[in-house]
Write an enzyme that holds these catalytic residues in place. Structure first.
Site, PDB file in Angstrom:
ATOM      1  CE  LYS A 145      -6.911   2.199  -3.420  1.00 32.95           C
ATOM      2  NZ  LYS A 145      -6.973   1.950  -1.583  1.00 32.95           N
ATOM      3  CE1 TYR A 197      -1.459   1.984  -2.526  1.00 29.45           C
ATOM      4  CE2 TYR A 197      -1.949  -0.220  -4.015  1.00 29.45           C
ATOM      5  CZ  TYR A 197      -2.395   1.643  -2.989  1.00 29.45           C
ATOM      6  OH  TYR A 197      -3.813   1.598  -3.007  1.00 29.45           O
ATOM      7  CG  ASN A 218     -10.316   2.403   1.088  1.00 29.73           C
ATOM      8  OD1 ASN A 218      -9.913   2.105  -0.274  1.00 29.73           O
ATOM      9  ND2 ASN A 218      -8.921   2.491   1.370  1.00 29.73           N
ATOM     10  CG  HIS A 247      -3.800   5.705  -4.136  1.00 36.32           C
ATOM     11  ND1 HIS A 247      -2.941   5.571  -3.239  1.00 36.32           N
ATOM     12  CD2 HIS A 247      -2.738   6.871  -4.930  1.00 36.32           C
ATOM     13  CE1 HIS A 247      -2.204   6.189  -3.244  1.00 36.32           C
ATOM     14  NE2 HIS A 247      -2.214   7.336  -4.731  1.00 36.32           N
ATOM     15  CD  GLU A 279       0.677   7.959  -4.504  1.00 39.69           C
ATOM     16  OE1 GLU A 279       0.213   8.342  -5.131  1.00 39.69           O
ATOM     17  OE2 GLU A 279       1.632   7.094  -3.791  1.00 39.69           O
TER      18      GLU A 279
END
Ligand code: ATP
Ligand code: MG
Length: 139
Positions: free
Chosen positions: A11, A51, A114, A117, A128
């Protein structure tokens, strides 16, 4: 256990902090094979589509804002039980609750930012991986 493919995203927070190499090293050390990889600055529609399952969650706007603020490194990983294995390498969603040595414990800042993913089930992994990598790039 079956050989699986899963989608990984490093990320924007981890990319900004120069942790791409460190994260990839943890992935490879776990025995996961990187089958395809791209560095991309996601557009808002790309992030919203990725998402879409979280559309109704209160943090959706914040999540899309975060995921589009800078480049990400997207890869398709393969290995025995790759989906669960990579979830283990990442650690809990909240870095404060993640186990020592996991990507999120080492490089995550908070439950939103965080560091990475990973797909959470075979169905989401298939969606995905296909979202970012056409079949001809994966072989
Ligand atoms: P990911 O799908 O990114 O691998 P995850 O499966 O551990 O993470 P999800 O519940 O799917 O967690 O949430 C998706 C992402 O949304 C999280 O990784 C995080 O970036 C963000 N997020 C989750 N919960 C919150 C929250 N309470 N506040 C802000 N952002 C959140
Ligand atoms: Mg998830």
């Amino acid at each position: 256990m079956a050989v699986e493919r899963t989608l990984s995203i490093i990320k924007p927070d981890a990319v900004e902090k120069n942790h791409i190499g460190a994260v990839l090293a943890l992935i490879e050390a776990a025995g996961l094979e990187i089958k395809a990889m791209r560095m991309v600055h996601l557009s808002r529609p790309q992030a919203e589509g990725f998402y879409a399952v979280h559309r109704e969650r209160p943090f959706f706007g914040e999540l899309v804002e975060f995921m589009t603020r800078g480049p990400v490194v997207i890869s398709c990983l393969e290995g025995e039980g790759a989906i669960a294995k990579y979830r283990g390498v990442m650690g809990a969603t909240d870095p404060a609750k993640a186990e020592d040595g996991t990507i999120r414990k080492l490089y995550g800042s908070n439950i939103g930012e965080n560091a990475c993913h990973g797909s959470d089930a075979p169905e989401t992994a298939a969606f995905e991986v296909g979202y970012f990598f056409p079949g001809y790039e994966l072989g």
